[in-house]
Design an enzyme around this catalytic site. Structure first.
Site, mmCIF file in Angstrom:
data_model
loop_
_atom_site.group_PDB
_atom_site.id
_atom_site.type_symbol
_atom_site.label_atom_id
_atom_site.label_comp_id
_atom_site.label_asym_id
_atom_site.label_seq_id
_atom_site.Cartn_x
_atom_site.Cartn_y
_atom_site.Cartn_z
ATOM 1 N N ASP A 49 0.857 -1.188 0.000
ATOM 2 C CA ASP A 49 0.000 0.000 0.000
ATOM 3 C C ASP A 49 0.892 1.236 0.000
ATOM 4 O O ASP A 49 1.472 1.594 1.013
ATOM 5 C CB ASP A 49 -0.907 0.001 1.226
ATOM 6 C CG ASP A 49 -1.889 1.163 1.243
ATOM 7 O OD1 ASP A 49 -1.684 2.145 0.495
ATOM 8 O OD2 ASP A 49 -2.853 1.100 2.023
ATOM 9 N N HIS A 54 -0.118 7.754 3.941
ATOM 10 C CA HIS A 54 0.530 7.046 5.040
ATOM 11 C C HIS A 54 2.002 7.422 5.221
ATOM 12 O O HIS A 54 2.653 6.903 6.126
ATOM 13 C CB HIS A 54 0.421 5.532 4.832
ATOM 14 C CG HIS A 54 -0.983 5.059 4.692
ATOM 15 N ND1 HIS A 54 -1.930 5.221 5.680
ATOM 16 C CD2 HIS A 54 -1.613 4.435 3.665
ATOM 17 C CE1 HIS A 54 -3.078 4.706 5.276
ATOM 18 N NE2 HIS A 54 -2.919 4.229 4.055
ATOM 19 N N ILE A 69 -1.380 9.023 8.679
ATOM 20 C CA ILE A 69 -2.165 8.053 9.454
ATOM 21 C C ILE A 69 -1.659 6.644 9.154
ATOM 22 O O ILE A 69 -1.087 6.382 8.091
ATOM 23 C CB ILE A 69 -3.682 8.145 9.186
ATOM 24 C CG1 ILE A 69 -4.019 7.852 7.726
ATOM 25 C CG2 ILE A 69 -4.216 9.489 9.630
ATOM 26 C CD1 ILE A 69 -5.503 7.684 7.458
ATOM 27 N N GLY A 72 -4.956 1.093 7.723
ATOM 28 C CA GLY A 72 -6.036 0.388 8.413
ATOM 29 C C GLY A 72 -5.694 -1.073 8.642
ATOM 30 O O GLY A 72 -6.017 -1.636 9.688
#
Length: 158
Positions: A49, A54, A69, A72
């Site tokens: 990802d 991120h 962040i 997930g």
């Protein structure tokens, strides 16, 4: 004859997992605290990802998150590991089903707490649990509506 041509497909989209409500009359049966690291999102890029949200603080801020962040999937993994550690006594094969609803972002370096309640028997000798994972830095629930079927570790008989 190719069986694939005989399969039927549906347009039904799966909804969120259907967890039982958290029991209001008792404390969690298990509580697991864990700590993410500041470099967690950098390392987690190895999962494939490469979303700049991120890794680039400007993009995270521009998206309204106030900076980078955590993925997930990383937060998801912290919760799963907490269930395996606490309910399954560290046996990774004990977790048979795991579902959550993402409710609030986590930043690299935040501390997490997963609270777990046993809510009944699950299929095939498992135990059904419901859980939430809280971000201890923000006080918000990061993963809500958690449900899992896990093979509970046998109690020791001393």
């Amino acid at each position: 004859m190719d069986n694939a041509i005989h399969w039927k497909y549906t347009k039904v989209i799966a909804g969120p997992p259907q967890a039982k409500p958290i029991p209001k009359d008792r404390k969690p049966d298990w509580v697991v605290k864990d700590q993410t690291t500041p470099e967690q999102a950098i390392v987690f890029r190895l999962s494939g990802d490469y979303n700049p949200l991120h890794i680039d603080p400007q993009i995270g801020a521009g998206a309204g998150f106030g900076g980078v962040i955590l993925h997930g999937l990383s937060t998801f993994g912290f919760a799963a590991r907490g269930l395996i550690k606490s309910v399954g006594n560290g046996d990774p094969t004990s977790l048979k089903f795991f579902g959550v609803r993402f409710t609030s972002p986590v930043k690299p370096g935040d501390a997490l707490e997963t609270q777990v309640w046993e809510v009944g028997p699950g299929p095939n000798g498992t135990t059904e649990v419901t859980f939430v994972t809280k971000n201890l830095v923000t006080g918000k629930v990061a993963l809500g509506g958690g449900v899992a079927f896990i093979r509970k570790a046998p109690s020791s008989k001393l």
